[in-house]
Design an enzyme around this catalytic site. Structure first.
Site, PDB file in Angstrom:
ATOM      1  N   TYR A  33     -24.871  -8.094   7.455  1.00 58.09           N
ATOM      2  CA  TYR A  33     -25.457  -9.611   7.205  1.00 58.09           C
ATOM      3  C   TYR A  33     -26.802  -9.611   7.487  1.00 58.09           C
ATOM      4  O   TYR A  33     -27.514  -9.108   8.749  1.00 58.09           O
ATOM      5  CB  TYR A  33     -24.506 -10.554   8.035  1.00 58.09           C
ATOM      6  CG  TYR A  33     -25.136 -11.859   7.950  1.00 58.09           C
ATOM      7  CD1 TYR A  33     -25.985 -12.382   8.986  1.00 58.09           C
ATOM      8  CD2 TYR A  33     -24.962 -12.638   6.787  1.00 58.09           C
ATOM      9  CE1 TYR A  33     -26.233 -13.911   8.734  1.00 58.09           C
ATOM     10  CE2 TYR A  33     -25.402 -14.272   6.823  1.00 58.09           C
ATOM     11  CZ  TYR A  33     -26.121 -14.588   7.657  1.00 58.09           C
ATOM     12  OH  TYR A  33     -26.455 -15.713   7.537  1.00 58.09           O
TER      13      TYR A  33
ATOM     14  N   ASP B 190     -32.864  -3.608   9.964  1.00 59.93           N
ATOM     15  CA  ASP B 190     -32.518  -4.986  10.471  1.00 59.93           C
ATOM     16  C   ASP B 190     -32.320  -4.817  11.702  1.00 59.93           C
ATOM     17  O   ASP B 190     -31.111  -4.841  12.222  1.00 59.93           O
ATOM     18  CB  ASP B 190     -31.724  -5.795   9.677  1.00 59.93           C
ATOM     19  CG  ASP B 190     -31.458  -7.103  10.027  1.00 59.93           C
ATOM     20  OD1 ASP B 190     -30.520  -7.946   9.364  1.00 59.93           O
ATOM     21  OD2 ASP B 190     -31.946  -7.604  10.931  1.00 59.93           O
TER      22      ASP B 190
ATOM     23  N   LYS C 110     -33.651 -13.298  17.425  1.00 61.95           N
ATOM     24  CA  LYS C 110     -32.929 -13.417  18.772  1.00 61.95           C
ATOM     25  C   LYS C 110     -33.799 -13.226  19.780  1.00 61.95           C
ATOM     26  O   LYS C 110     -34.560 -14.162  20.267  1.00 61.95           O
ATOM     27  CB  LYS C 110     -31.632 -12.739  18.385  1.00 61.95           C
ATOM     28  CG  LYS C 110     -30.727 -13.040  17.180  1.00 61.95           C
ATOM     29  CD  LYS C 110     -29.512 -12.297  17.143  1.00 61.95           C
ATOM     30  CE  LYS C 110     -28.884 -12.387  15.884  1.00 61.95           C
ATOM     31  NZ  LYS C 110     -27.950 -13.830  15.636  1.00 61.95           N
TER      32      LYS C 110
HETATM   33  P1  KE4 Z   1     -31.163 -15.954  11.625  1.00 68.04           P
HETATM   34  O1  KE4 Z   1     -31.619 -16.494  10.384  1.00 68.04           O
HETATM   35  O2  KE4 Z   1     -29.518 -16.589  11.707  1.00 68.04           O
HETATM   36  O3  KE4 Z   1     -31.998 -16.214  12.756  1.00 68.04           O
HETATM   37  O4  KE4 Z   1     -30.982 -14.410  11.407  1.00 68.04           O
HETATM   38  C1  KE4 Z   1     -30.186 -13.959  10.336  1.00 68.04           C
HETATM   39  C2  KE4 Z   1     -29.739 -12.441  10.808  1.00 68.04           C
HETATM   40  C3  KE4 Z   1     -30.416 -11.568  10.317  1.00 68.04           C
HETATM   41  N1  KE4 Z   1     -29.813 -10.076  10.624  1.00 68.04           N
HETATM   42  C4  KE4 Z   1     -28.909  -9.861  11.586  1.00 68.04           C
HETATM   43  C5  KE4 Z   1     -28.618  -8.480  11.858  1.00 68.04           C
HETATM   44  C6  KE4 Z   1     -28.244 -11.109  11.871  1.00 68.04           C
HETATM   45  O5  KE4 Z   1     -27.261 -10.926  12.808  1.00 68.04           O
HETATM   46  C7  KE4 Z   1     -28.672 -12.337  11.626  1.00 68.04           C
HETATM   47  C8  KE4 Z   1     -27.809 -13.659  11.887  1.00 68.04           C
HETATM   48  N2  KE4 Z   1     -26.776 -13.387  13.222  1.00 68.04           N
HETATM   49  C9  KE4 Z   1     -25.812 -14.244  12.952  1.00 68.04           C
HETATM   50  C10 KE4 Z   1     -24.439 -13.935  13.675  1.00 68.04           C
HETATM   51  N3  KE4 Z   1     -24.022 -12.557  13.813  1.00 68.04           N
HETATM   52  C11 KE4 Z   1     -26.235 -15.577  13.209  1.00 68.04           C
HETATM   53  C12 KE4 Z   1     -25.160 -16.713  13.731  1.00 68.04           C
HETATM   54  C13 KE4 Z   1     -25.176 -17.896  12.660  1.00 68.04           C
HETATM   55  O6  KE4 Z   1     -25.231 -17.497  11.379  1.00 68.04           O
HETATM   56  O7  KE4 Z   1     -25.106 -19.042  13.156  1.00 68.04           O
END
Ligand code: KE4
Length: 429
Positions: A144, A239, A267
């Site tokens: 993701y 990523d 994060k």
């Molecule tokens: P954000 O746009 O949510 O800040 O980041 C996207 C993203 C990109 N790459 C990786 C490897 C990620 O894990 C994420 C976002 N992670 C999820 C949970 N694994 C966010 C939780 C949510 O969607 O509320």
């Protein structure tokens, strides 16, 4: 466990916010309960609006590597806030954080700050397309990279948690340029890259997958990926939104000794405030506007509060022995958990690296999306609810990671292990 106040807030929230939440996976749909609304958090504990406290293994999905409300982070935000919150103009804080990030992450020569991980990965892919003049993006099933159109193809996290194939609203014209292939499958990788070389702008990968649950790359998967993309002139994007500053100061690329062309971060680098970043070789990054033609922008990019929080966070993780101590406590916890999993009355498999781990309810090794999807999500839901009742907060999805923070001590980890042992017994009955 009283949850009346959370129930009232949830009913109110659903009237004005889709699903009552601002990010789908928080709705707890896949674990058979309603979301709890949080009042406060400190260290490794979170407290909901009904006054129930929990040992937190979600860590806000990764950012809270120091634990919640770390005094240095709170003080930094408070001090900067007194001088204003956003100027729409550059500040010295952005330079300081950029210098620290580039000094910490081995492959970074330049970095651009944005406000989320999605913005970081979306921008990195646009940059790779602009730099190569090619359109196709290769990703891996179950990974993701945020919710930008190009990525919602066999994606992980909330997409598999909610069991939705992709997303309506993403035009076929967009997804036709995204190829998703199995993680940890070198043959498929080589076949795909060699067959479509002149079409492929980049490969984007979670160097340790965290969004189908934790899946660790097999020994030569990343090395082969790096060798093939270098040979074929394809941009390799790591990523590291989860793994950055999590698996080592320099993230997965330091831990594995593999240098991508571009890296996406998020994060942890925001200390809990909205920050994402993408960066890499100067030659590529200089293609980004205003110096170069690849456009990317953001009103709150480099926000001073977020920069201050990120700086405070990174100064703590850069202290000697921070990662050694985090590794030691994670080793201890994972060792105990692995024994509980082996002796459990239910089939469980533990995947773990550093301070991130997932206990899959399945009886076979989990090495990719297909094997992850064999996990018993109904059983995970029972485990989640049992743990919550026992005062332990896990990710409300089988397909996410649990995180250990610097604030987790032996006392809270022992309590969590006791609850896990009890839950394994109860859910198998
Ligand atoms: P954000 O746009 O949510 O800040 O980041 C996207 C993203 C990109 N790459 C990786 C490897 C990620 O894990 C994420 C976002 N992670 C999820 C949970 N694994 C966010 C939780 C949510 O969607 O509320």
């Amino acid at each position: 466990m009283k949850t009346e106040q959370s129930g009232l807030f949830f009913s109110r929230a659903k009237k004005v916010i889709p699903g009552g939440v601002n990010s789908p996976v928080r709705a707890c749909k896949s674990v058979g309960c309603d979301p709890l609304f949080i009042q406060s958090a400190n260290g490794c504990m979170v407290t909901d609006v009904d006054g129930n406290s929990y040992i937190d293994f979600v860590g806000s999905w990764g950012p809270m590597i120091l634990g919640h409300a770390h005094p240095d982070v709170i003080e930094a935000i408070s001090n900067v806030a007194q001088r204003g919150t956003s100027f729409g103009a550059p500040t010295p804080l952005e330079i300081e954080l950029a210098e620290l990030v580039c000094d910490s992450v081995p492959s970074l020569e330049k970095v651009r700050f944005v406000s989320s991980g999605t913005e970081a990965t979306m921008s990195a892919v646009r940059l790779a397309r602009g730099y190569t003049g090619r359109n196709m993006v290769v990703k891996f099933d179950g990974c993701y990279h945020g919710h930008a159109d190009s990525f919602l193809v066999k994606a992980g996290s909330g997409i598999i948690t909610l069991g939705i194939p992709g997303s309506p609203g993403v035009p076929e014209d967009i997804v036709k340029n995204t190829l998703s292939i199995p993680y940890n499958n070198i043959d498929e990788l080589e076949k795909t890259l060699r067959a479509r070389t002149t079409d492929i702008a980049c490969v984007i990968v979670e160097p340790v997958a965290g969004n189908m649950g934790v899946v660790v790359p097999e020994i030569d998967f990343l090395q082969t990926l790096r060798a093939l993309t270098a040979e074929l002139g394809i941009i390799l994007i790591f990523d590291e939104v989860i793994t950055g500053f999590r698996l080592a100061l320099g993230g997965a690329q330091e831990r594995f000794g593999i240098m991508p062309d571009l890296t996406c971060l998020g994060k942890i680098i925001g200390g809990g405030l909205p920050v994402g970043a993408y960066g890499g070789k100067q030659e590529i990054m200089d293609q980004v506007a205003p110096d170069g033609p690849v456009y990317q922008a953001g009103t709150l990019s480099g926000n001073p509060l977020a920069m201050a929080a990120g700086l405070a966070m990174l100064k703590v993780v850069r202290r000697p022995n921070f990662y050694a101590e985090l590794e030691e406590k994670s080793d201890w916890f994972a060792g105990k958990l692995a024994r509980l999993a082996e002796n459990a009355d239910v089939p469980t498999v533990l995947n773990r690296i550093g301070s991130m781990m997932t206990c899959f309810f399945t009886d076979a090794p989990v090495r990719d999306f297909t094997t992850a999807m064999k996990a018993d999500t109904e059983l995970y839901g029972r485990h989640f609810r049992q743990m919550l009742a026992g005062g332990v907060w896990l990710a409300p999805s089988q397909f996410e990671a649990a995180f250990i923070s610097a604030a987790h001590d032996r006392t809270c980890m022992k309590k969590a292990l006791t609850e896990i042992e009890s839950s394994f017994k109860k859910i198998s009955a």
